[in-house]
Design a protein around this motif. Structure first.
Motif, PDB file in Angstrom:
ATOM      1  N   VAL A  67      43.674  43.251  36.273  1.00 31.65           N
ATOM      2  CA  VAL A  67      44.337  44.259  36.768  1.00 31.65           C
ATOM      3  C   VAL A  67      45.941  44.054  36.157  1.00 31.65           C
ATOM      4  O   VAL A  67      46.310  43.004  36.032  1.00 31.65           O
ATOM      5  CB  VAL A  67      44.729  43.824  38.236  1.00 31.65           C
ATOM      6  N   VAL A  68      46.266  45.368  35.642  1.00 29.82           N
ATOM      7  CA  VAL A  68      47.587  45.516  34.756  1.00 29.82           C
ATOM      8  C   VAL A  68      48.564  46.407  35.888  1.00 29.82           C
ATOM      9  O   VAL A  68      48.048  47.107  36.323  1.00 29.82           O
ATOM     10  CB  VAL A  68      47.427  45.983  33.694  1.00 29.82           C
ATOM     11  N   ASP A  69      50.020  46.240  35.191  1.00 24.99           N
ATOM     12  CA  ASP A  69      50.734  47.265  35.863  1.00 24.99           C
ATOM     13  C   ASP A  69      51.050  48.520  34.805  1.00 24.99           C
ATOM     14  O   ASP A  69      50.040  48.408  33.942  1.00 24.99           O
ATOM     15  CB  ASP A  69      52.287  46.603  36.250  1.00 24.99           C
ATOM     16  N   GLU A  70      51.867  49.472  35.348  1.00 22.18           N
ATOM     17  CA  GLU A  70      52.132  50.348  34.323  1.00 22.18           C
ATOM     18  C   GLU A  70      52.339  50.320  32.864  1.00 22.18           C
ATOM     19  O   GLU A  70      52.100  50.891  31.916  1.00 22.18           O
ATOM     20  CB  GLU A  70      53.248  51.489  34.835  1.00 22.18           C
ATOM     21  N   GLN A  71      52.978  48.971  32.667  1.00 21.88           N
ATOM     22  CA  GLN A  71      53.304  48.471  31.170  1.00 21.88           C
ATOM     23  C   GLN A  71      52.244  47.693  30.580  1.00 21.88           C
ATOM     24  O   GLN A  71      52.538  47.029  29.448  1.00 21.88           O
ATOM     25  CB  GLN A  71      54.663  47.929  31.233  1.00 21.88           C
ATOM     26  N   HIS A  72      51.083  47.603  31.233  1.00 21.38           N
ATOM     27  CA  HIS A  72      49.910  46.828  30.628  1.00 21.38           C
ATOM     28  C   HIS A  72      50.152  45.155  30.754  1.00 21.38           C
ATOM     29  O   HIS A  72      49.643  44.437  30.109  1.00 21.38           O
ATOM     30  CB  HIS A  72      49.701  47.276  29.464  1.00 21.38           C
ATOM     31  N   HIS A  73      51.199  45.044  31.620  1.00 14.10           N
ATOM     32  CA  HIS A  73      51.415  43.690  31.890  1.00 14.10           C
ATOM     33  C   HIS A  73      50.357  43.054  32.740  1.00 14.10           C
ATOM     34  O   HIS A  73      49.924  43.652  33.758  1.00 14.10           O
ATOM     35  CB  HIS A  73      52.608  43.222  32.600  1.00 14.10           C
ATOM     36  N   LEU A  74      49.548  41.831  32.572  1.00 15.80           N
ATOM     37  CA  LEU A  74      48.526  41.270  33.591  1.00 15.80           C
ATOM     38  C   LEU A  74      49.420  40.820  34.727  1.00 15.80           C
ATOM     39  O   LEU A  74      50.193  39.921  34.807  1.00 15.80           O
ATOM     40  CB  LEU A  74      47.827  40.299  32.792  1.00 15.80           C
ATOM     41  N   VAL A  75      48.749  41.443  35.702  1.00 15.52           N
ATOM     42  CA  VAL A  75      49.448  41.066  37.263  1.00 15.52           C
ATOM     43  C   VAL A  75      48.130  40.220  38.061  1.00 15.52           C
ATOM     44  O   VAL A  75      48.638  39.790  39.073  1.00 15.52           O
ATOM     45  CB  VAL A  75      49.829  42.294  37.855  1.00 15.52           C
ATOM     46  N   GLY A  76      46.948  40.388  37.748  1.00 18.17           N
ATOM     47  CA  GLY A  76      45.905  39.722  38.566  1.00 18.17           C
ATOM     48  C   GLY A  76      44.724  40.105  37.861  1.00 18.17           C
ATOM     49  O   GLY A  76      44.351  40.473  36.675  1.00 18.17           O
ATOM     50  N   ILE A  77      43.500  39.736  38.632  1.00 20.44           N
ATOM     51  CA  ILE A  77      42.257  39.878  38.399  1.00 20.44           C
ATOM     52  C   ILE A  77      41.249  40.129  39.633  1.00 20.44           C
ATOM     53  O   ILE A  77      41.764  39.739  40.626  1.00 20.44           O
ATOM     54  CB  ILE A  77      41.635  38.458  37.710  1.00 20.44           C
ATOM     55  N   VAL A  78      40.485  41.030  39.433  1.00 23.27           N
ATOM     56  CA  VAL A  78      39.319  41.195  40.460  1.00 23.27           C
ATOM     57  C   VAL A  78      37.986  40.782  39.931  1.00 23.27           C
ATOM     58  O   VAL A  78      37.737  41.094  38.991  1.00 23.27           O
ATOM     59  CB  VAL A  78      39.364  42.803  40.853  1.00 23.27           C
ATOM     60  N   THR A  79      37.424  40.080  40.849  1.00 21.01           N
ATOM     61  CA  THR A  79      36.255  39.247  40.527  1.00 21.01           C
ATOM     62  C   THR A  79      35.026  40.109  41.102  1.00 21.01           C
ATOM     63  O   THR A  79      35.228  40.885  42.191  1.00 21.01           O
ATOM     64  CB  THR A  79      35.945  37.941  40.740  1.00 21.01           C
ATOM     65  N   ARG A  80      33.927  39.897  40.382  1.00 22.68           N
ATOM     66  CA  ARG A  80      32.722  40.892  40.944  1.00 22.68           C
ATOM     67  C   ARG A  80      32.366  40.016  42.513  1.00 22.68           C
ATOM     68  O   ARG A  80      32.143  40.699  43.199  1.00 22.68           O
ATOM     69  CB  ARG A  80      31.554  40.490  39.980  1.00 22.68           C
ATOM     70  N   ALA A  81      32.591  38.857  42.354  1.00 24.28           N
ATOM     71  CA  ALA A  81      32.477  37.979  43.834  1.00 24.28           C
ATOM     72  C   ALA A  81      33.364  38.923  44.997  1.00 24.28           C
ATOM     73  O   ALA A  81      32.673  38.899  46.164  1.00 24.28           O
ATOM     74  CB  ALA A  81      32.629  36.647  43.609  1.00 24.28           C
ATOM     75  N   THR A  82      34.305  39.029  44.597  1.00 21.41           N
ATOM     76  CA  THR A  82      35.548  39.493  45.501  1.00 21.41           C
ATOM     77  C   THR A  82      34.788  40.919  45.962  1.00 21.41           C
ATOM     78  O   THR A  82      34.903  41.199  47.088  1.00 21.41           O
ATOM     79  CB  THR A  82      36.814  39.530  44.812  1.00 21.41           C
ATOM     80  N   LEU A  83      34.416  41.896  44.939  1.00 22.94           N
ATOM     81  CA  LEU A  83      33.823  42.912  45.371  1.00 22.94           C
ATOM     82  C   LEU A  83      32.574  43.002  46.243  1.00 22.94           C
ATOM     83  O   LEU A  83      32.565  43.939  46.906  1.00 22.94           O
ATOM     84  CB  LEU A  83      33.803  43.716  43.866  1.00 22.94           C
ATOM     85  N   VAL A  84      31.834  41.995  45.968  1.00 19.60           N
ATOM     86  CA  VAL A  84      30.597  41.994  46.583  1.00 19.60           C
ATOM     87  C   VAL A  84      30.906  41.394  48.020  1.00 19.60           C
ATOM     88  O   VAL A  84      30.201  42.162  48.986  1.00 19.60           O
ATOM     89  CB  VAL A  84      29.470  40.863  45.949  1.00 19.60           C
ATOM     90  N   ASP A  85      31.942  40.541  48.310  1.00 14.15           N
ATOM     91  CA  ASP A  85      32.362  40.338  49.519  1.00 14.15           C
ATOM     92  C   ASP A  85      33.065  41.548  50.574  1.00 14.15           C
ATOM     93  O   ASP A  85      32.522  41.774  51.572  1.00 14.15           O
ATOM     94  CB  ASP A  85      33.614  39.441  49.487  1.00 14.15           C
ATOM     95  N   ILE A  86      33.484  42.359  49.671  1.00 15.62           N
ATOM     96  CA  ILE A  86      34.023  43.688  50.323  1.00 15.62           C
ATOM     97  C   ILE A  86      33.125  44.654  50.730  1.00 15.62           C
ATOM     98  O   ILE A  86      32.953  45.201  51.668  1.00 15.62           O
ATOM     99  CB  ILE A  86      35.172  44.200  49.312  1.00 15.62           C
ATOM    100  N   VAL A  87      32.031  44.757  49.686  1.00 20.64           N
ATOM    101  CA  VAL A  87      30.875  45.703  49.934  1.00 20.64           C
ATOM    102  C   VAL A  87      30.107  45.370  51.214  1.00 20.64           C
ATOM    103  O   VAL A  87      29.711  45.750  52.169  1.00 20.64           O
ATOM    104  CB  VAL A  87      30.303  45.854  48.671  1.00 20.64           C
ATOM    105  N   TYR A  88      29.880  43.822  51.272  1.00 23.79           N
ATOM    106  CA  TYR A  88      29.247  43.045  52.379  1.00 23.79           C
ATOM    107  C   TYR A  88      29.662  43.447  53.594  1.00 23.79           C
ATOM    108  O   TYR A  88      29.247  43.814  54.421  1.00 23.79           O
ATOM    109  CB  TYR A  88      28.954  41.607  51.962  1.00 23.79           C
TER     110      TYR A  88
END
Length: 139
Positions: free
Chosen positions: A101-122
């Protein structure tokens, strides 16, 4: 639980990173310490430059090279204000394990993992009915 809209609301800020000037043995050491099989490559200003993973290191372990010499620069990233539903589709369709995950200047601000998304879908599919079942059984 508040309604989740953007990637910024679900991202982890614990992305494991390395800079271009490090050696492959240093990359391996960081991977071991953090128990990951890939690292996001950033510059000194935290601008995302690409990634390096165990396959890349394995292909290049006979040569003394720096991360900068072998990093993969074709990296899919999302901006922090991207809608979660768009990110879920892309990650699941492409079989990706994570998305930087980046901001408008392409600085790295975070990460989203597949596991996090699976939890959200669940949670979005079964979360409420499971809570209702739980409270009925407790009552």
């Amino acid at each position: 639980m508040p309604h989740i809209q953007t990637v910024e609301q679900i991202m982890s800020t614990n992305a494991v990173t390395i800079t271009n000037d490090k050696s492959l043995p240093e990359a391996i050491q960081i991977m071991k310490e953090h128990r990951v099989d890939s690292l996001l490559v950033v510059d000194e200003n935290k601008v995302l430059k690409g990634y390096i993973d165990v396959e890349i290191i394995d292909r290049n372990q006979k040569k003394p090279v720096q991360v900068a010499d072998v990093l993969e620069t074709n990296v899919f990233a999302v901006e922090k204000m991207t809608l979660v539903r768009d990110t879920i589709r892309k990650i699941l369709k492409q079989g990706m394990e994570y998305v930087p995950v980046v901001d408008e200047q392409h600085h790295l601000v975070g990460i989203v993992t597949r596991a996090t998304l699976v939890d959200i879908v669940y949670d979005s599919i079964w979360g409420e009915s499971e809570e209702a079942l739980f409270s009925e059984n407790m009552g």
